[in-house]
Design an enzyme around this catalytic site. Structure first.
Site, PDB file in Angstrom:
ATOM      1  N   SER A 107       0.532  -1.154  -0.210  1.00  0.00           N
ATOM      2  CA  SER A 107      -0.056  -0.007   0.266  1.00  0.00           C
ATOM      3  C   SER A 107       0.984   1.682   0.066  1.00  0.00           C
ATOM      4  O   SER A 107       2.227   1.168   0.496  1.00  0.00           O
ATOM      5  CB  SER A 107      -1.160  -0.271   0.596  1.00  0.00           C
ATOM      6  N   TYR A 163      -1.530  -0.579   9.863  1.00  0.00           N
ATOM      7  CA  TYR A 163      -2.484  -0.998   8.979  1.00  0.00           C
ATOM      8  C   TYR A 163      -0.861  -1.126   7.900  1.00  0.00           C
ATOM      9  O   TYR A 163      -0.030  -1.506   7.048  1.00  0.00           O
ATOM     10  CB  TYR A 163      -3.266  -0.210   8.216  1.00  0.00           C
ATOM     11  N   LYS A 184       1.889  -3.195   6.071  1.00  0.00           N
ATOM     12  CA  LYS A 184       2.525  -2.819   4.632  1.00  0.00           C
ATOM     13  C   LYS A 184       3.865  -2.793   4.523  1.00  0.00           C
ATOM     14  O   LYS A 184       4.673  -2.949   3.678  1.00  0.00           O
ATOM     15  CB  LYS A 184       1.620  -1.430   4.059  1.00  0.00           C
TER      16      LYS A 184
END
Length: 266
Positions: free
Chosen positions: A145, A158, A162
């Site tokens: 991401s 998150y 990533k």
């Protein structure tokens, strides 16, 4: 003819926004697909296509899998090779997110993010890699991401997952490309999938991403498929992802300054 024609491809998270679009576009490329998600995905090609026009690809089968544990990943591996023993390309697409700063996200939630987003791709890569090495051919595709390039404070866990996926892909490519195993890391910006509506913690006013900066799954997946075909190491789909990459390389402090400025007016 596409380089993906006849390739056996396993897609995790196949029922999500990127998963469905990957299935559609890879069917059109002539790939043979094995699909998995928490519930077994649909196996009829027409479910993923706008019309009933025949496509060269096939869905070989699907199965339900919980990738949040090592044992779940082992079960997924066994289910996949039962459908097709020779998996040429593993697409680590399954993922989830929760919004919130370090102390906001409950422990069970942030552990789940790391289990699904980071540890599952590690487990699955370890499981599928030996057979790829034996055949001297294979490819592992990891959905990272833009949060794996720069880390917003409200997406801490998150981003950790990533950034980890980014490191995993780079290390795999460094370690195995010379043996015929290619790795492709993908860094989407915000896209119109369910992950955009993830639960947020630590705020009474959930943040909404402006629609003008949200990319379409179709565009993102087209870039992914091109990247797989060309065996590219890094894929930045769309203008915003490319711009963020450029800015982080040119001036890492610029994005931090913009984030602080935005917090003053939020």
């Amino acid at each position: 003819m596409s380089r993906l024609s006849g390739k056996n491809i396993l897609i995790t998270g196949a029922s999500g926004g990127f998963g469905k679009e990957l299935t559609k576009q890879l069917l059109k490329k002539g790939a043979n697909l094995v699909l998995t998600d928490m519930k077994a995905p649909e196996t009829k090609p027409e479910f993923y296509l706008e019309n009933s026009k025949p496509v060269p690809g096939k869905i070989l089968g699907s199965f339900a899998a919980d990738l949040s544990s090592e044992s779940g990943c082992e079960k997924a591996y066994k289910a996949a090779i039962k459908i097709q023993p020779k998996i040429d390309i593993l697409v680590n697409n399954a993922g989830l997110a929760f919004g919130g700063r370090l102390l906001d996200v409950p422990m069970d939630k942030w552990k789940l993010i790391l289990d699904v987003n980071l540890y599952a791709p590690i487990y699955l890569s370890r499981l599928f890699l030996p057979a790829m090495l034996e055949r001297k051919y294979g490819q592992i595709v990891n959905l990272s991401s833009c949060a794996g390039i720069t880390a917003p404070g409200e997406l801490v866990y998150y981003s950790v997952s990533k950034f980890g996926i980014r490191a995993l892909g780079e290390a795999l490519d460094s370690g195995y490309r010379h043996q015929g195993i290619y790795t492709t890391n993908v860094y989407p910006f915000f896209a119109n999938t369910n992950i955009l509506h993830s639960q947020q913690f630590g705020t009474d006013k959930p943040k909404v991403v402006p629609p003008l900066i949200v990319d379409s799954p179709q565009m993102v997946v087209r870039a992914i498929v091109r990247g797989i075909e060309k065996k590219k190491m890094h894929v930045f789909p769309g203008f915003t992802a490319k711009l963020l990459r450029f800015l982080t390389r040119l001036s890492p402090g610029f994005l931090r300054g913009m984030e602080r400025l935005g917090q003053k007016f939020s």
